[in-house]
Design a protein around this motif. Structure first.
Motif, mmCIF file in Angstrom:
data_model
loop_
_atom_site.group_PDB
_atom_site.id
_atom_site.type_symbol
_atom_site.label_atom_id
_atom_site.label_comp_id
_atom_site.label_asym_id
_atom_site.label_seq_id
_atom_site.Cartn_x
_atom_site.Cartn_y
_atom_site.Cartn_z
ATOM 1 N N SER A 48 0.854 -1.307 0.081
ATOM 2 C CA SER A 48 -0.150 -0.158 0.527
ATOM 3 C C SER A 48 0.332 1.566 -0.016
ATOM 4 C CB SER A 48 -0.842 -0.095 1.615
ATOM 5 O OG SER A 48 -2.067 -0.897 1.272
ATOM 6 N N GLY A 49 0.062 2.017 -0.964
ATOM 7 C CA GLY A 49 1.444 3.748 -1.217
ATOM 8 C C GLY A 49 2.020 3.164 -2.507
ATOM 9 N N GLY A 50 2.870 2.322 -2.535
ATOM 10 C CA GLY A 50 3.666 2.209 -3.400
ATOM 11 C C GLY A 50 3.546 2.735 -4.640
ATOM 12 N N ARG A 51 4.293 2.828 -5.948
ATOM 13 C CA ARG A 51 4.494 2.974 -6.461
ATOM 14 C C ARG A 51 5.291 2.775 -8.108
ATOM 15 N NH1 ARG A 51 7.221 9.467 -4.961
ATOM 16 N NH2 ARG A 51 5.881 9.914 -3.804
ATOM 17 N N LEU A 52 4.576 2.912 -8.771
ATOM 18 C CA LEU A 52 4.881 2.159 -10.950
ATOM 19 C C LEU A 52 5.319 3.317 -11.614
ATOM 20 C CD1 LEU A 52 4.575 0.055 -12.629
ATOM 21 C CD2 LEU A 52 2.534 0.098 -13.201
ATOM 22 N N LEU A 53 5.980 3.338 -11.584
ATOM 23 C CA LEU A 53 6.465 3.935 -13.294
ATOM 24 C C LEU A 53 6.448 3.415 -14.193
ATOM 25 C CD1 LEU A 53 8.858 5.354 -15.117
ATOM 26 C CD2 LEU A 53 7.234 6.935 -13.613
ATOM 27 N N ASN A 54 5.170 3.495 -15.056
ATOM 28 C CA ASN A 54 5.199 2.599 -16.449
ATOM 29 C C ASN A 54 5.939 3.972 -17.994
ATOM 30 O OD1 ASN A 54 4.159 0.525 -17.722
ATOM 31 N ND2 ASN A 54 3.457 2.143 -19.462
ATOM 32 N N HIS A 55 7.057 3.490 -18.389
ATOM 33 C CA HIS A 55 7.973 4.078 -19.289
ATOM 34 C C HIS A 55 7.699 2.813 -20.533
ATOM 35 C CE1 HIS A 55 11.228 6.152 -20.354
ATOM 36 N NE2 HIS A 55 11.648 5.304 -21.503
ATOM 37 N N CYS A 56 6.885 4.168 -21.671
ATOM 38 C CA CYS A 56 6.271 2.839 -22.989
ATOM 39 C C CYS A 56 6.459 3.753 -24.022
ATOM 40 C CB CYS A 56 5.659 1.926 -22.540
ATOM 41 S SG CYS A 56 4.011 2.407 -22.365
#
Length: 410
Positions: free
Chosen positions: A278-286
């Motif tokens: 919970s509170g974690g982040r995803l950085l999606n670069h595409c």
């Protein structure tokens, strides 16, 4: 009717590039690159290939067509040309070029991908990744330079070095993900480990990277050892779907989404959501399409045959919706397409500088396919035919409470 006459019939009496053909005919264009038809096979590739773009690519890769001068300048001059040939002219051209003899099929280039099995099964995905990435780490070193990073860099200025721009990209991702000492990062599609190494070396983050390319994994593991980062960083040669651990503080996906398949985006984002605390982040670069029209990729074209078999591009809105539907709250988004054009220009420069060594390592057909792909991609980003988006998503806190600061901290 000679080939030069055909050329001016199609492009006009003042074409943007010169022309030279095996029949001895030519057209001058002062100071411009020259398109050279070296073999009748070039005409056969065009006549027997349903897509003109693929026919031209086959002709270029095999050397039946070449450019005297700078390929980028030639393709840029022809980028927005719209061919307008009447039916009568088409028949006359067809007859003049040999009629039915044009329909003789020349041999296909060896570099074309020929995959079997169910699309996006683990076995077929591994074969698709191997086709593109396992051409030899020594070849990639020639093209990518010391950064050994095969994704869009971040340029402060057009004159920024490639290495500095790749450092800046990794650092931007790290800051968006709020990496810090002791936090845990999962980097899916980690390549040669650039993000994993950056996170461990500069932030003290415990980082796990996964890749389907054995050559990438071996190269990255050796670099981690040389950097004395083995206690913090790890690269595994596995499918991202086989990662068992959960409760990561952050997930970075830099250049993987294009290989997942648009039809599989929902499951992809759900899987990454499940890896985070919970509170974690995803950085999606595409890479993305510039809009939502048309299919996710032109199937059977040059890119799918030579570069990214089974790859597909989604529009940014599709990606954002997919992240939201998986449970993420998208808190930030930006388009870096101009930065990718600059990145590709640097890779092309490296390839040209190391051309003889590149040919020695991978063969002339593969080297020419790469030159065509890199130059064409640069033009695609410059002219907004494709884009590069970073989207930052957060897994909401308990009971949906906010998990981000009021304003960005990066």
């Amino acid at each position: 009717m000679r080939l030069a006459d055909v050329f001016t019939t199609v492009l006009g009496d003042e074409p943007p590039v010169g022309f030279k053909a095996y029949d001895g005919s030519s057209v001058e264009a002062a100071g411009a690159p020259v398109l050279e038809i070296r073999s009748p096979d070039a005409l056969n590739y065009l006549a027997t290939t349903r897509r003109t773009e693929l026919g031209l690519a086959r002709a270029y890769v095999t050397g039946a067509v070449d450019v005297i001068g700078d390929l980028y300048s030639a393709m840029r001059s022809l980028w927005n040309i719209r061919v307008n040939v009447s039916g009568a002219d088409s028949l006359r051209i067809f007859s003049a070029l040999g009629g039915l003899r044009l329909l003789r099929r020349p041999p296909l280039p060896q570099r074309e991908a020929r995959l079997a099995g169910r699309k996006h099964s683990k076995a077929r995905d591994a074969a698709a990744i191997s086709h593109h990435y396992d051409v030899g780490n020594d070849f990639y070193e020639l093209v990518l330079g010391d950064a050994m990073t095969y994704t869009c860099a971040l340029y402060a200025e057009p004159t920024t070095s490639l290495e500095d721009a790749q450092y800046a990209k990794h650092d931007l991702v790290a800051r968006k993900l709020d990496l810090r000492q002791g936090s845990r990062l999962l980097d899916v599609g980690c390549g040669w480990g650039g993000m994993v190494i950056h996170a461990a070396k500069h932030y003290g983050t415990r980082a796990v990277g996964v890749t389907l390319s054995r050559e990438q994994a071996e190269w990255g593991a050796q670099r981690i050892k040389e950097e004395n980062l083995s206690e913090l960083a790890e690269i595994r040669h596995v499918d991202y779907r086989d990662v068992r651990e959960c409760d990561f503080d952050a997930v970075s996906s830099i250049g993987l989404t294009e290989h997942v398949g648009v039809e599989n985006l929902a499951g992809y984002f759900r899987f990454l959501y499940g890896k985070l605390k919970s509170g974690g982040r995803l950085l999606n670069h595409c890479i993305t399409k510039p809009n939502g029209f048309g299919p996710p990729i032109t199937r059977g074209g040059f890119i799918s045959r030579y570069v990214f078999p089974d790859g597909s591009l989604a529009a940014p809105g599709v990606l954002m919706s997919g992240m939201h539907d998986a449970g993420f709250e998208v808190s930030h988004e930006e388009n870096l397409r101009e930065h990718y054009a600059l990145t590709l220009a640097a890779w092309v420069s490296n390839l040209e500088k190391n051309w003889d060594r590149a040919v020695e390592r991978v063969g002339i057909e593969t080297a020419r396919a790469w030159r065509l792909y890199l130059v064409g991609s640069r033009l695609g980003f410059e002219h907004n035919g494709i884009q590069l988006h970073q989207m930052l998503g957060v897994k909401p806190g308990a009971r949906g409470l906010p998990a981000m600061p009021l304003r960005p901290t990066w």
